[in-house]
Design an enzyme around this catalytic site. Structure first.
Site, PDB file in Angstrom:
ATOM      1  N   LYS A   5       2.578  38.560  80.751  1.00 18.22           N
ATOM      2  CA  LYS A   5       1.854  37.362  80.300  1.00 18.22           C
ATOM      3  C   LYS A   5       2.787  36.445  79.521  1.00 18.22           C
ATOM      4  O   LYS A   5       2.781  35.224  79.709  1.00 18.22           O
ATOM      5  CB  LYS A   5       0.680  37.805  79.403  1.00 18.22           C
ATOM      6  N   CYS A 101      -4.686  34.491  69.569  1.00 24.83           N
ATOM      7  CA  CYS A 101      -5.399  35.488  68.767  1.00 24.83           C
ATOM      8  C   CYS A 101      -5.325  35.171  67.288  1.00 24.83           C
ATOM      9  O   CYS A 101      -4.335  34.640  66.796  1.00 24.83           O
ATOM     10  CB  CYS A 101      -4.797  36.858  69.033  1.00 24.83           C
ATOM     11  N   VAL A 313       5.868  41.305  61.560  1.00 24.28           N
ATOM     12  CA  VAL A 313       5.930  40.077  62.366  1.00 24.28           C
ATOM     13  C   VAL A 313       4.767  39.132  62.039  1.00 24.28           C
ATOM     14  O   VAL A 313       4.959  37.942  61.793  1.00 24.28           O
ATOM     15  CB  VAL A 313       5.970  40.406  63.873  1.00 24.28           C
TER      16      VAL A 313
HETATM   17  N1  EPU Z   1       5.839  31.338  62.930  1.00 23.29           N
HETATM   18  C1  EPU Z   1       5.802  30.349  61.979  1.00 23.29           C
HETATM   19  N2  EPU Z   1       5.876  29.049  62.399  1.00 23.29           N
HETATM   20  C2  EPU Z   1       5.982  28.706  63.710  1.00 23.29           C
HETATM   21  C3  EPU Z   1       6.040  29.736  64.684  1.00 23.29           C
HETATM   22  C4  EPU Z   1       5.964  31.049  64.263  1.00 23.29           C
HETATM   23  O1  EPU Z   1       5.696  30.631  60.778  1.00 23.29           O
HETATM   24  O2  EPU Z   1       6.033  27.500  64.012  1.00 23.29           O
HETATM   25  C5  EPU Z   1       5.737  32.752  62.498  1.00 23.29           C
HETATM   26  C6  EPU Z   1       4.420  33.364  63.005  1.00 23.29           C
HETATM   27  O3  EPU Z   1       3.353  33.049  62.174  1.00 23.29           O
HETATM   28  C7  EPU Z   1       4.762  34.838  63.001  1.00 23.29           C
HETATM   29  C8  EPU Z   1       6.248  34.852  63.364  1.00 23.29           C
HETATM   30  O4  EPU Z   1       6.741  33.531  63.123  1.00 23.29           O
HETATM   31  O5  EPU Z   1       4.585  35.379  61.727  1.00 23.29           O
HETATM   32  C9  EPU Z   1       6.556  35.247  64.773  1.00 23.29           C
HETATM   33  O6  EPU Z   1       5.814  34.440  65.674  1.00 23.29           O
HETATM   34  P1  EPU Z   1       6.378  34.053  67.112  1.00 23.29           P
HETATM   35  O7  EPU Z   1       6.588  32.576  67.147  1.00 23.29           O
HETATM   36  O8  EPU Z   1       7.530  34.938  67.408  1.00 23.29           O
HETATM   37  O9  EPU Z   1       5.175  34.432  68.031  1.00 23.29           O
HETATM   38  P2  EPU Z   1       4.551  33.601  69.219  1.00 23.29           P
HETATM   39  O10 EPU Z   1       5.618  32.979  70.038  1.00 23.29           O
HETATM   40  O11 EPU Z   1       3.435  32.750  68.738  1.00 23.29           O
HETATM   41  C10 EPU Z   1       4.685  35.539  70.980  1.00 23.29           C
HETATM   42  C11 EPU Z   1       3.681  36.253  71.815  1.00 23.29           C
HETATM   43  C12 EPU Z   1       2.892  37.216  70.951  1.00 23.29           C
HETATM   44  C13 EPU Z   1       3.867  38.213  70.322  1.00 23.29           C
HETATM   45  C14 EPU Z   1       4.906  37.445  69.510  1.00 23.29           C
HETATM   46  C15 EPU Z   1       5.952  38.345  68.915  1.00 23.29           C
HETATM   47  C16 EPU Z   1       3.166  34.629  73.492  1.00 23.29           C
HETATM   48  C17 EPU Z   1       2.171  33.709  74.089  1.00 23.29           C
HETATM   49  N3  EPU Z   1       2.782  35.285  72.415  1.00 23.29           N
HETATM   50  O12 EPU Z   1       3.914  34.792  70.042  1.00 23.29           O
HETATM   51  O13 EPU Z   1       2.024  37.914  71.815  1.00 23.29           O
HETATM   52  O14 EPU Z   1       3.149  39.073  69.476  1.00 23.29           O
HETATM   53  O15 EPU Z   1       5.562  36.481  70.354  1.00 23.29           O
HETATM   54  O16 EPU Z   1       6.668  38.988  69.904  1.00 23.29           O
HETATM   55  O17 EPU Z   1       4.269  34.797  74.003  1.00 23.29           O
HETATM   56  C18 EPU Z   1      -0.011  38.759  72.545  1.00 23.29           C
HETATM   57  O18 EPU Z   1       0.528  38.846  73.657  1.00 23.29           O
HETATM   58  O19 EPU Z   1      -1.136  39.222  72.274  1.00 23.29           O
HETATM   59  C19 EPU Z   1       0.707  38.090  71.471  1.00 23.29           C
HETATM   60  C20 EPU Z   1       0.149  37.768  70.313  1.00 23.29           C
END
Ligand code: EPU
Length: 419
Positions: A5, A101, A313
Site C-alpha cells: 500500500k 489513521c 515513530v
Molecule cells: N511528521 C511530522 N511532520 C510532517 C510529517 C511527519 O511531524 O510533516 C512526523 C509524524 O507525525 C510522525 C513521524 O514524523 O511522528 C513519522 O511520520 P512519517 O512522515 O514517516 O509517516 P507517513 O509518511 O505519514 C508512512 C506510512 C505509515 C507508516 C509511516 C512510518 C503511508 C501512506 N503511510 O506514513 O503507514 O507508519 O510511514 O513508516 O505511507 C499505515 O500503513 O497504516 C501507516 C500509518
C-alpha cells in the site's frame, strides 16, 4: 499478497510526472488505491486496470474542481504528495483536508516547508491548501528534522523535475522509498542515495512513463505472521521476502515463532510451547516498523512474562490496546521511554510505551476498530478469544488489507459479516 500500500499509492502519483503512460503491476484492491485513483482521474489521468495491472496515462492532466477534490477530504494522506507533480504539470495544486489513521497529530509541517523550499507559495484556506509556483520549482537544500517517510517522498516527487540540484539530509530510506526511487530512475530521474541517508537529486526536464512490479507489502506480511503466532496457526504468505523483513524475523524468532523462507513467500507458524517476552522499539528503517507492533502486541499478550514495546515513530499509537484490555489483556501504557534510548516523545507526556504481561486468555468483546493496523490486531485478538466478539467499523481495515475477509475464510476463521 500484492504490492505494498505504502509504495503503490505513491507510484501512482509518480505517474503524473511523466509525459507518457506508466504500467504498475501487483496493485492490491484496497480502498487507499481507489482514493488515489479517484484523485488522479479528476486531474485528467486515464486509469485502467486489468487484473492487478494498472495503466496510468497522464497525457491530459488538468486542474480539478475544488468540490471534486474535496469529495476525497479525510480519506487518505496521499493527496499531499500530489503537490509537487501538480505544480510541475499545472503550476498550481489544491489539496483537501487529509485523512489517514488517527495515531497521533500527523502534521504536514515538513511537507509544506519542503514545498516552500522548492519555491511553492502555500495558501492555507478553510477548505484545504492551495499552492502555486509563480517562478517554477527549483532544486533546494533540505534537512528533515526527523526522517519522515512522507516528507522524503515529497522531496523525491518534487525534486526530480525541479530545476537544478537537490540535497536532502536525514532522509528516510524505507524499502518502499527505495522502490519509489527505482521507479523514478526508470522514468529518467537522476537520484543518488548516500550511505549517510543523504539523497542527491539532479533535476531533469522530462520524465517518461515506467513499467514496474510493486514491492510486496511487508506490513501485511508481518500482520499475517503475527496472526499465525497469536492463534497457534500456520500461514504461508505468498510474495513475502526475507530481505525487507529481517528485523521483524529476528523479533519473531525471539518471541518463539517459527518461519521458513521459500522462493515465493514465507511460511510462519507457532511451533508449540510457550511464547517468550521481548523488548522492542519501533523505529525508522532498518528498525522495527511502527506498523508491525499492533499485531505483535496481541501475540505478546500470550507470551509468558513481561514484554515492552517502545513506540518512537508516532506519539499516540497504543489506542488500540484499550480494546485488548477489555478482552482481558494486561497492558499498561506509560509516558516514559521504556526502551534502551530516550526518544523525542519522552519529555512530552505522550503515552508511548506499553508493558504487556502474559500469558492471558482473551475473552470476546464489542470493539469499534480505531485505525488500520490496530483494527487488524483486533481481528486477530477476537480469533484467539474465548466467546464471541463483535467488531464494527471493519471498513477501515480494507484501506490496507486486500480481501482480508476472504483470506480469513480460507484460513478457517470462524466469523460472520453482517451488513
Ligand atoms: N511528521 C511530522 N511532520 C510532517 C510529517 C511527519 O511531524 O510533516 C512526523 C509524524 O507525525 C510522525 C513521524 O514524523 O511522528 C513519522 O511520520 P512519517 O512522515 O514517516 O509517516 P507517513 O509518511 O505519514 C508512512 C506510512 C505509515 C507508516 C509511516 C512510518 C503511508 C501512506 N503511510 O506514513 O503507514 O507508519 O510511514 O513508516 O505511507 C499505515 O500503513 O497504516 C501507516 C500509518
Amino acid at each position: 499478497m500484492k504490492g505494498a500500500k505504502n509504495l503503490v499509492t505513491k507510484a501512482m502519483v509518480a505517474a503524473l510526472l511523466a509525459d507518457t503512460p506508466s504500467e504498475l503491476r501487483s496493485v492490491p484492491e484496497i480502498s487507499d488505491v481507489r482514493v488515489v485513483r479517484g484523485l488522479l482521474e479528476i486531474h485528467g489521468v486515464a486509469v485502467e486496470t486489468l487484473g492487478d495491472t494498472m495503466r496510468l496515462d497522464p497525457a491530459n492532466v488538468e486542474s480539478a474542481h475544488e468540490t471534486s477534490i474535496n469529495a476525497h477530504a479525510g480519506s487518505s494522506r496521499i493527496p499531499i504528495l500530489f503537490c509537487g507533480p501538480l505544480l510541475h504539470r499545472l503550476g498550481e495544486a489544491f489539496i483537501p483536508d487529509l485523512g489517514g489513521c488517527h495515531i497521533g497529530d500527523r502534521p504536514i509541517d515538513y511537507h509544506l516547508e519542503v514545498l516552500r523550499n522548492f519555491g511553492a507559495v502555500v495558501d492555507k484556506l478553510p477548505t484545504g491548501i492551495r499552492m502555486t509556483a509563480p517562478d517554477g520549482l527549483h532544486g533546494a537544500k533540505v534537512t528533515l528534522p526527523y526522517p519522515s517517510v512522507g516528507a522524503t517522498e515529497q522531496v523525491l516527487l518534487t525534486a526530480t523535475r525541479a530545476k537544478g540540484r537537490t540535497e536532502l539530509s536525514n532522509a528516510a530510506v524505507e524499502p518502499e522509498i527505495l522502490d519509489l526511487i527505482a521507479i523514478l530512475q526508470k522514468m529518467g530521474a537522476e537520484i543518488q542515495v548516500d550511505t549517510d541517508r543523504t539523497i542527491r537529486i539532479e533535476g531533469v526536464d522530462h520524465l517518461v512513463g515506467y513499467s514496474h512490479t510493486a514491492l510486496f507489502d511487508r506490513n501485511e506480511a508481518a500482520s499475517w505472521a503475527c496472526a499465525a503466532l497469536a492463534t497457534g496457526g500456520d500461514i504461508f504468505v505468498g510474495g513475502a521476502r526475507q530481505q525487507e523483513m529481517t528485523t521483524f524475523l529476528n523479533v519473531y524468532r525471539k518471541v518463539g515463532g517459527a518461519f521458513e523462507i521459500e522462493d515465493d513467500g514465507i511460511r510462519f507458524w507457532h511451533p508449540g510451547g510457550d511464547l517468550k517476552p521481548v523488548v522492542v522499539e519501533t523505529d525508522v528503517h532498518p528498525g522495527f516498523m511502527t506498523d508491525w507492533q499492533q499485531p505483535l502486541v496481541v501475540a505478546l499478550a500470550k507470551a509468558k512474562g513481561i514484554s515492552i514495546v517502545h513506540e518512537t515513530v508516532y506519539e499516540q499509537r497504543f489506542g488500540f490496546t484499550e480494546a485488548l484490555v477489555d478482552m482481558g489483556a494486561t497492558i499498561q501504557i506509560h509516558t516514559e521511554c521504556l526502551g534502551s534510548h530516550a526518544c523525542r516523545f519522552g519529555q512530552r507526556n505522550y503515552q508511548h510505551s506499553a508493558v504487556i504481561a502474559g500469558p492471558v486468555s482473551l475473552r470476546g468483546a464489542d470493539i469499534v476498530v480505531p485505525d488500520l493496523r490496530g483494527g487488524f490486531s483486533h481481528l486477530v485478538a477476537a480469533l484467539t478469544a474465548e466467546g464471541e466478539s463483535r467488531i464494527s467499523n471493519v471498513g477501515i481495515i480494507a484501506r490496507g488489507y486486500e480481501r482480508f475477509i476472504e483470506k480469513l475464510q480460507v484460513l478457517g476463521a470462524d466469523f460472520r459479516v453482517d451488513g
